[in-house]
Design a protein around this motif. Structure first.
Motif, mmCIF file in Angstrom:
data_model
loop_
_atom_site.group_PDB
_atom_site.id
_atom_site.type_symbol
_atom_site.label_atom_id
_atom_site.label_comp_id
_atom_site.label_asym_id
_atom_site.label_seq_id
_atom_site.Cartn_x
_atom_site.Cartn_y
_atom_site.Cartn_z
ATOM 1 N N CYS A 45 0.842 -1.194 0.000
ATOM 2 C CA CYS A 45 0.000 0.000 0.000
ATOM 3 C C CYS A 45 0.877 1.243 0.000
ATOM 4 C CB CYS A 45 -0.896 0.013 1.234
ATOM 5 S SG CYS A 45 -2.138 -1.298 1.249
ATOM 6 N N PRO A 46 0.547 2.227 -0.831
ATOM 7 C CA PRO A 46 1.327 3.466 -0.878
ATOM 8 C C PRO A 46 0.974 4.382 0.282
ATOM 9 C CG PRO A 46 -0.516 3.647 -2.354
ATOM 10 C CD PRO A 46 -0.571 2.244 -1.797
ATOM 11 N N GLN A 126 -12.830 0.524 -1.876
ATOM 12 C CA GLN A 126 -12.018 -0.671 -2.119
ATOM 13 C C GLN A 126 -10.579 -0.480 -1.658
ATOM 14 O OE1 GLN A 126 -12.488 -2.369 -6.130
ATOM 15 N NE2 GLN A 126 -14.393 -1.224 -6.313
ATOM 16 N N ILE A 127 -10.003 0.677 -1.977
ATOM 17 C CA ILE A 127 -8.617 0.950 -1.598
ATOM 18 C C ILE A 127 -8.508 1.115 -0.085
ATOM 19 C CG2 ILE A 127 -6.699 2.579 -1.820
ATOM 20 C CD1 ILE A 127 -7.912 3.230 -4.645
ATOM 21 N N ALA A 128 -9.445 1.856 0.512
ATOM 22 C CA ALA A 128 -9.404 2.119 1.954
ATOM 23 C C ALA A 128 -9.544 0.833 2.754
ATOM 24 C CB ALA A 128 -10.510 3.101 2.335
ATOM 25 N N ASP A 129 -10.362 -0.083 2.279
ATOM 26 C CA ASP A 129 -10.539 -1.356 2.986
ATOM 27 C C ASP A 129 -9.268 -2.192 2.958
ATOM 28 O OD1 ASP A 129 -13.125 -0.711 3.593
ATOM 29 O OD2 ASP A 129 -14.041 -1.969 2.035
ATOM 30 N N CYS A 131 -6.094 -0.884 2.334
ATOM 31 C CA CYS A 131 -4.937 -0.120 2.819
ATOM 32 C C CYS A 131 -5.384 0.849 3.908
ATOM 33 C CB CYS A 131 -4.291 0.636 1.665
ATOM 34 S SG CYS A 131 -3.710 -0.426 0.319
ATOM 35 N N GLU A 132 -5.396 0.384 5.134
ATOM 36 C CA GLU A 132 -5.946 1.161 6.241
ATOM 37 C C GLU A 132 -5.129 2.405 6.563
ATOM 38 O OE1 GLU A 132 -6.401 -1.421 9.563
ATOM 39 O OE2 GLU A 132 -8.002 -2.621 8.630
ATOM 40 N N ASP A 133 -3.830 2.411 6.229
ATOM 41 C CA ASP A 133 -2.972 3.544 6.569
ATOM 42 C C ASP A 133 -2.709 4.474 5.383
ATOM 43 O OD1 ASP A 133 -2.663 2.689 9.227
ATOM 44 O OD2 ASP A 133 -1.067 1.299 8.643
ATOM 45 N N THR A 134 -3.318 4.188 4.242
ATOM 46 C CA THR A 134 -3.125 5.013 3.052
ATOM 47 C C THR A 134 -4.069 6.210 3.072
ATOM 48 O OG1 THR A 134 -2.341 3.203 1.649
ATOM 49 C CG2 THR A 134 -3.394 5.044 0.533
ATOM 50 N N GLY A 160 -19.306 10.499 3.311
ATOM 51 C CA GLY A 160 -18.553 9.848 2.242
ATOM 52 C C GLY A 160 -18.009 8.487 2.638
ATOM 53 N N PRO A 161 -17.248 7.879 1.746
ATOM 54 C CA PRO A 161 -16.732 6.522 1.985
ATOM 55 C C PRO A 161 -15.579 6.460 2.976
ATOM 56 C CG PRO A 161 -15.966 7.356 -0.127
ATOM 57 C CD PRO A 161 -16.953 8.367 0.393
ATOM 58 N N ILE A 162 -14.936 7.592 3.291
ATOM 59 C CA ILE A 162 -13.842 7.637 4.255
ATOM 60 C C ILE A 162 -13.993 8.884 5.122
ATOM 61 C CG2 ILE A 162 -12.116 6.328 2.945
ATOM 62 C CD1 ILE A 162 -11.003 8.987 1.919
#
Length: 237
Positions: A45-46, A126-129, A131-134, A160-162
């Motif tokens: 994860c970046p 999808q990305i947040a799920d 990569c929790e620290d991204t 929102g989603p995050i």
């Protein structure tokens, strides 16, 4: 959630947006205190994930998410070169239509923007799920700026989603939903530089030159149903 908006030449757009997003990557990485795995590493994860929403006629339902093209492509390439493995990027595939009036999808503008918003929110989730620290940055151009701005506003309002503290920055160009006489930075008429990314000191922001922009009086060419009257947005092309 720093929001940066501009109406300028293509070369200036490229330089300013690349600098803005690169500094976001550096400052978020410094705040995290760890080096991110390369985006190409399976399961890695970046530090920062940049999601781009292209303009009218620049995307499609099945457009590849990892192919640089359109105006934002000229920004993402130098961004990746400067930031390296700290950053990953992807584009949101959506109709980018204007009712068939221009090259691209035949979907009406409002339907196209709504699809872009849904796709952007889905990709964020999808990305947040995974990569929790991204953290995230959003870049939008023209119709894509309209969609990115609306999703950013949903996040800022807690819908929102995050969470908003995971958004390092939003860069919008040619947003058709900008209010008349909107400033370079929404809600801050005298501001000339982005706010520091969450958790960072903001020292690296000194690397970004103050944008040169004259007064832009026009605004709100987008359909009202997806352009709330209380929107704080960006200068239209």
């Amino acid at each position: 959630m720093p929001v940066f908006c501009c109406r300028s030449t293509a070369s200036r757009l490229t330089a300013l947006l690349a600098a803005f997003l690169t500094v976001a990557a550096v400052t978020v990485g410094a705040a995290a205190g760890t080096a991110a795995a390369a985006p190409s590493t399976p399961g890695g994860c970046p530090t920062l994930y940049v999601l781009g929403v292209q303009g009218t006629g620049e995307s499609s339902e099945d457009a590849p998410v990892d192919t640089d093209g359109g105006m934002l492509g000229s920004v993402m390439r130098p961004l990746l070169a400067l930031a390296g493995s700290k950053v990953a990027r992807a584009y949101v595939p959506y109709p980018a239509g204007f009712g068939g009036a221009v090259e691209g999808g035949k979907e009406p503008y409002a339907a196209s923007v709504t699809t872009a918003m849904d796709r952007l929110s889905s990709m964020i989730t999808q990305i947040a799920d995974k990569c929790e620290d991204t953290d995230f940055a959003f870049a939008g151009y023209s119709q894509g700026a309209h969609a990115a701005a609306n999703v950013a506003k949903q996040i800022g309002a807690g819908n929102g989603p995050i969470d908003a503290d995971r958004v390092a920055g939003v860069a919008l160009f040619g947003n058709p939903a900008r209010p008349t006489n909107a400033p370079l930075f929404p809600g801050a008429s005298d501001q000339t530089a982005p706010e520091p990314a969450p958790g960072s000191s903001g020292e690296s922001l000194a690397q970004i030159p103050a944008p040169q922009q004259g007064e832009v009086s026009g605004g709100e060419s987008a359909p009202r149903q997806i352009s709330p009257a209380d929107t704080e947005s960006c200068p239209a092309e």
